[in-house]
Design a protein around this motif. Structure first.
Motif, PDB file in Angstrom:
ATOM      1  N   SER A  63      42.823  34.730  44.507  1.00  0.00           N
ATOM      2  CA  SER A  63      43.361  34.911  45.853  1.00  0.00           C
ATOM      3  C   SER A  63      43.943  36.312  46.018  1.00  0.00           C
ATOM      4  CB  SER A  63      44.456  33.875  46.131  1.00  0.00           C
ATOM      5  OG  SER A  63      45.605  34.150  45.340  1.00  0.00           O
ATOM      6  N   HIS A  64      44.023  36.733  47.262  1.00  0.00           N
ATOM      7  CA  HIS A  64      44.667  38.006  47.581  1.00  0.00           C
ATOM      8  C   HIS A  64      46.100  38.020  47.055  1.00  0.00           C
ATOM      9  CE1 HIS A  64      46.168  41.419  49.895  1.00  0.00           C
ATOM     10  NE2 HIS A  64      47.107  40.629  50.380  1.00  0.00           N
ATOM     11  N   HIS A  65      46.793  36.874  47.152  1.00  0.00           N
ATOM     12  CA  HIS A  65      48.178  36.798  46.685  1.00  0.00           C
ATOM     13  C   HIS A  65      48.267  37.116  45.195  1.00  0.00           C
ATOM     14  CE1 HIS A  65      49.188  34.961  50.533  1.00  0.00           C
ATOM     15  NE2 HIS A  65      48.273  34.023  50.317  1.00  0.00           N
ATOM     16  N   SER A  66      47.387  36.523  44.401  1.00  0.00           N
ATOM     17  CA  SER A  66      47.426  36.724  42.957  1.00  0.00           C
ATOM     18  C   SER A  66      47.119  38.169  42.588  1.00  0.00           C
ATOM     19  CB  SER A  66      46.423  35.790  42.259  1.00  0.00           C
ATOM     20  OG  SER A  66      46.807  34.443  42.411  1.00  0.00           O
ATOM     21  N   LEU A  67      46.077  38.725  43.200  1.00  0.00           N
ATOM     22  CA  LEU A  67      45.714  40.109  42.896  1.00  0.00           C
ATOM     23  C   LEU A  67      46.834  41.058  43.307  1.00  0.00           C
ATOM     24  CD1 LEU A  67      43.623  42.074  41.822  1.00  0.00           C
ATOM     25  CD2 LEU A  67      42.580  42.137  44.094  1.00  0.00           C
ATOM     26  N   SER A  68      47.467  40.804  44.441  1.00  0.00           N
ATOM     27  CA  SER A  68      48.555  41.666  44.906  1.00  0.00           C
ATOM     28  C   SER A  68      49.746  41.610  43.950  1.00  0.00           C
ATOM     29  CB  SER A  68      48.990  41.253  46.311  1.00  0.00           C
ATOM     30  OG  SER A  68      47.943  41.447  47.246  1.00  0.00           O
ATOM     31  N   LEU A  69      50.072  40.420  43.450  1.00  0.00           N
ATOM     32  CA  LEU A  69      51.147  40.289  42.470  1.00  0.00           C
ATOM     33  C   LEU A  69      50.875  41.142  41.234  1.00  0.00           C
ATOM     34  CD1 LEU A  69      52.200  36.505  42.249  1.00  0.00           C
ATOM     35  CD2 LEU A  69      53.628  38.422  42.964  1.00  0.00           C
ATOM     36  N   LEU A  70      49.620  41.089  40.751  1.00  0.00           N
ATOM     37  CA  LEU A  70      49.262  41.834  39.556  1.00  0.00           C
ATOM     38  C   LEU A  70      49.320  43.337  39.795  1.00  0.00           C
ATOM     39  CD1 LEU A  70      48.249  41.934  36.655  1.00  0.00           C
ATOM     40  CD2 LEU A  70      45.922  41.689  37.522  1.00  0.00           C
ATOM     41  N   LEU A  71      48.768  43.798  40.901  1.00  0.00           N
ATOM     42  CA  LEU A  71      48.757  45.226  41.189  1.00  0.00           C
ATOM     43  C   LEU A  71      50.174  45.762  41.367  1.00  0.00           C
ATOM     44  CD1 LEU A  71      45.720  45.455  43.659  1.00  0.00           C
ATOM     45  CD2 LEU A  71      45.756  45.965  41.209  1.00  0.00           C
ATOM     46  N   ALA A  72      51.060  44.951  41.929  1.00  0.00           N
ATOM     47  CA  ALA A  72      52.451  45.375  42.094  1.00  0.00           C
ATOM     48  C   ALA A  72      53.193  45.402  40.759  1.00  0.00           C
ATOM     49  CB  ALA A  72      53.170  44.453  43.075  1.00  0.00           C
ATOM     50  N   ALA A  73      52.856  44.442  39.876  1.00  0.00           N
ATOM     51  CA  ALA A  73      53.532  44.361  38.585  1.00  0.00           C
ATOM     52  C   ALA A  73      53.042  45.433  37.617  1.00  0.00           C
ATOM     53  CB  ALA A  73      53.331  42.970  37.979  1.00  0.00           C
ATOM     54  N   GLN A  74      51.776  45.876  37.783  1.00  0.00           N
ATOM     55  CA  GLN A  74      51.213  46.889  36.899  1.00  0.00           C
ATOM     56  C   GLN A  74      50.654  48.033  37.765  1.00  0.00           C
ATOM     57  OE1 GLN A  74      48.673  45.428  33.739  1.00  0.00           O
ATOM     58  NE2 GLN A  74      49.678  43.434  33.702  1.00  0.00           N
ATOM     59  N   PRO A  75      51.524  48.960  38.155  1.00  0.00           N
ATOM     60  CA  PRO A  75      51.111  50.024  39.085  1.00  0.00           C
ATOM     61  C   PRO A  75      49.969  50.897  38.578  1.00  0.00           C
ATOM     62  CG  PRO A  75      53.507  49.916  38.900  1.00  0.00           C
ATOM     63  CD  PRO A  75      52.954  49.029  37.841  1.00  0.00           C
ATOM     64  N   GLN A 123      37.386  45.829  32.753  1.00  0.00           N
ATOM     65  CA  GLN A 123      38.404  46.118  33.761  1.00  0.00           C
ATOM     66  C   GLN A 123      38.462  45.019  34.818  1.00  0.00           C
ATOM     67  OE1 GLN A 123      37.123  50.000  35.029  1.00  0.00           O
ATOM     68  NE2 GLN A 123      38.238  51.079  33.417  1.00  0.00           N
ATOM     69  N   LEU A 124      37.305  44.521  35.222  1.00  0.00           N
ATOM     70  CA  LEU A 124      37.282  43.445  36.206  1.00  0.00           C
ATOM     71  C   LEU A 124      37.871  42.163  35.632  1.00  0.00           C
ATOM     72  CD1 LEU A 124      33.779  44.010  37.857  1.00  0.00           C
ATOM     73  CD2 LEU A 124      36.023  44.614  38.781  1.00  0.00           C
ATOM     74  N   TRP A 125      37.501  41.844  34.409  1.00  0.00           N
ATOM     75  CA  TRP A 125      38.033  40.637  33.783  1.00  0.00           C
ATOM     76  C   TRP A 125      39.532  40.761  33.513  1.00  0.00           C
ATOM     77  CZ3 TRP A 125      36.601  35.832  33.602  1.00  0.00           C
ATOM     78  CH2 TRP A 125      35.249  35.526  33.789  1.00  0.00           C
ATOM     79  N   TYR A 126      39.999  41.972  33.270  1.00  0.00           N
ATOM     80  CA  TYR A 126      41.432  42.179  33.061  1.00  0.00           C
ATOM     81  C   TYR A 126      42.218  41.685  34.274  1.00  0.00           C
ATOM     82  CZ  TYR A 126      45.824  44.508  31.855  1.00  0.00           C
ATOM     83  OH  TYR A 126      47.141  44.765  31.544  1.00  0.00           O
ATOM     84  N   LEU A 127      41.692  41.967  35.460  1.00  0.00           N
ATOM     85  CA  LEU A 127      42.378  41.548  36.681  1.00  0.00           C
ATOM     86  C   LEU A 127      42.510  40.035  36.747  1.00  0.00           C
ATOM     87  CD1 LEU A 127      40.635  43.939  39.238  1.00  0.00           C
ATOM     88  CD2 LEU A 127      42.881  44.235  38.176  1.00  0.00           C
ATOM     89  N   ARG A 128      41.478  39.337  36.371  1.00  0.00           N
ATOM     90  CA  ARG A 128      41.514  37.871  36.411  1.00  0.00           C
ATOM     91  C   ARG A 128      42.412  37.300  35.316  1.00  0.00           C
ATOM     92  NH1 ARG A 128      42.403  33.559  35.397  1.00  0.00           N
ATOM     93  NH2 ARG A 128      41.173  31.641  35.609  1.00  0.00           N
ATOM     94  N   GLU A 129      42.337  37.861  34.133  1.00  0.00           N
ATOM     95  CA  GLU A 129      42.997  37.243  32.985  1.00  0.00           C
ATOM     96  C   GLU A 129      44.481  37.552  32.888  1.00  0.00           C
ATOM     97  OE1 GLU A 129      40.541  38.707  29.858  1.00  0.00           O
ATOM     98  OE2 GLU A 129      39.021  37.119  30.094  1.00  0.00           O
ATOM     99  N   HIS A 130      44.944  38.582  33.593  1.00  0.00           N
ATOM    100  CA  HIS A 130      46.347  38.971  33.467  1.00  0.00           C
ATOM    101  C   HIS A 130      47.198  38.567  34.667  1.00  0.00           C
ATOM    102  CE1 HIS A 130      44.630  41.253  30.166  1.00  0.00           C
ATOM    103  NE2 HIS A 130      45.850  41.426  29.715  1.00  0.00           N
ATOM    104  N   ILE A 131      46.666  37.729  35.521  1.00  0.00           N
ATOM    105  CA  ILE A 131      47.468  37.214  36.628  1.00  0.00           C
ATOM    106  C   ILE A 131      48.709  36.466  36.122  1.00  0.00           C
ATOM    107  CG2 ILE A 131      47.489  35.570  38.546  1.00  0.00           C
ATOM    108  CD1 ILE A 131      44.546  36.366  39.044  1.00  0.00           C
ATOM    109  N   PRO A 132      48.599  35.634  35.064  1.00  0.00           N
ATOM    110  CA  PRO A 132      49.816  34.965  34.580  1.00  0.00           C
ATOM    111  C   PRO A 132      50.926  35.935  34.186  1.00  0.00           C
ATOM    112  CG  PRO A 132      47.872  33.891  33.683  1.00  0.00           C
ATOM    113  CD  PRO A 132      47.391  35.141  34.367  1.00  0.00           C
ATOM    114  N   GLU A 133      50.568  37.113  33.674  1.00  0.00           N
ATOM    115  CA  GLU A 133      51.583  38.096  33.321  1.00  0.00           C
ATOM    116  C   GLU A 133      52.324  38.582  34.568  1.00  0.00           C
ATOM    117  OE1 GLU A 133      50.104  41.289  30.946  1.00  0.00           O
ATOM    118  OE2 GLU A 133      49.089  39.952  29.528  1.00  0.00           O
ATOM    119  N   ALA A 134      51.600  38.717  35.667  1.00  0.00           N
ATOM    120  CA  ALA A 134      52.240  39.125  36.920  1.00  0.00           C
ATOM    121  C   ALA A 134      53.217  38.062  37.395  1.00  0.00           C
ATOM    122  CB  ALA A 134      51.180  39.394  37.981  1.00  0.00           C
TER     123      ALA A 134
END
Length: 251
Positions: free
Chosen positions: A35-47, A105-116
């Protein structure tokens, strides 16, 4: 072949999966929803990360096709799929990984959502499943439920479309104490999310099973005859309760 796709309408998820399977000869090995919400959380947590697409969308799909046969033209099949998906309006933007580094890099976005989620105080997790055809409706209705009754909780939703399994997680509102918010949400709102999944022919538990955390949910939603049989088998095979005491079947 790995692709990251922007999807405007969540109702297109199951159509996209079906067409991808058809055009690649059933060689889709992953079809992940983000979801957009999950990706946004990750991008904000890892600038240091960047959005993989030029334009944002409410929904994304990370898909991968693999084959060990040198005779199958997966590149041509994927190109045909993307052309059709964009032509039909199911996909508004997308990118294909050009090599292993981009794939990672693409898989990193999916797999690191829990870290966000952890960086935002952790999430209240709902590992739920429904028939694949009902997944878009579940996400839509469950999201509306949280927006109406969740007192500002932030959504983080991702999952496995082919399995009908979604990790429907909720992060405490900005400024709220997670230690206070999460128990409240679990008591007041989570049961309604589970009721919704079960009403759609799904389950309160999917990828991570029952363990000890979901024993109350198993008692509430589980088949009474099956539970009785499980307890009888447990008592017969493990009368002294040495094997996984308290797991799945109550002591």
């Amino acid at each position: 072949m790995t692709a990251f796709l922007a999807v405007e309408e969540i109702g297109a998820l199951t159509t996209l999966l079906a067409r991808a399977q058809t055009l690649t000869g059933e060689n889709i090995t992953s079809f992940e929803y983000v979801s957009h919400h999950s990706l946004s959380l990750l991008l904000a947590a890892q600038p240091g990360l960047r959005h993989p697409l030029e334009t944002a969308a409410p929904h994304y799909v990370l898909m991968e096709a693999q084959s060990c046969s040198p005779l199958l033209g997966l590149e041509e099949a994927m190109a045909a799929f993307l052309e059709e998906a964009m032509g039909e309006g199911w996909v508004s933007d997308g990118t294909l990984a050009n090599g292993g580094q981009q794939r990672d890099q693409l898989w990193y976005l999916r797999e690191h959502i829990p870290e966000a989620e952890v960086a935002n105080g952790g999430s209240l997790k709902h590992d739920i499943s429904v028939p694949t055809s009902a997944l878009p409706d579940l996400i839509t209705q469950a999201s509306a439920l949280v927006e109406e009754q969740g007192a500002g909780g932030r959504l983080s939703i991702y999952g496995h479309v082919g399995d009908g399994n979604v990790h429907f997680n909720v992060v405490a509102p900005v400024g709220a104490a997670p230690a206070v918010y999460k128990p409240w949400f679990e008591r007041e709102v989570s049961p309604r999310l589970y009721d919704l999944a079960v009403a759609m022919g799904g389950s309160f538990g999917a990828e991570y099973g029952i363990g000890t955390v979901k024993l109350d949910l198993l008692d509430r939603y589980g088949d009474k005859a099956k539970l009785s049989l499980m307890r009888a088998l447990k008592a017969a095979l493990d009368p002294t309760n040495l094997m996984n005491p308290g797991k799945v079947v109550r002591n």
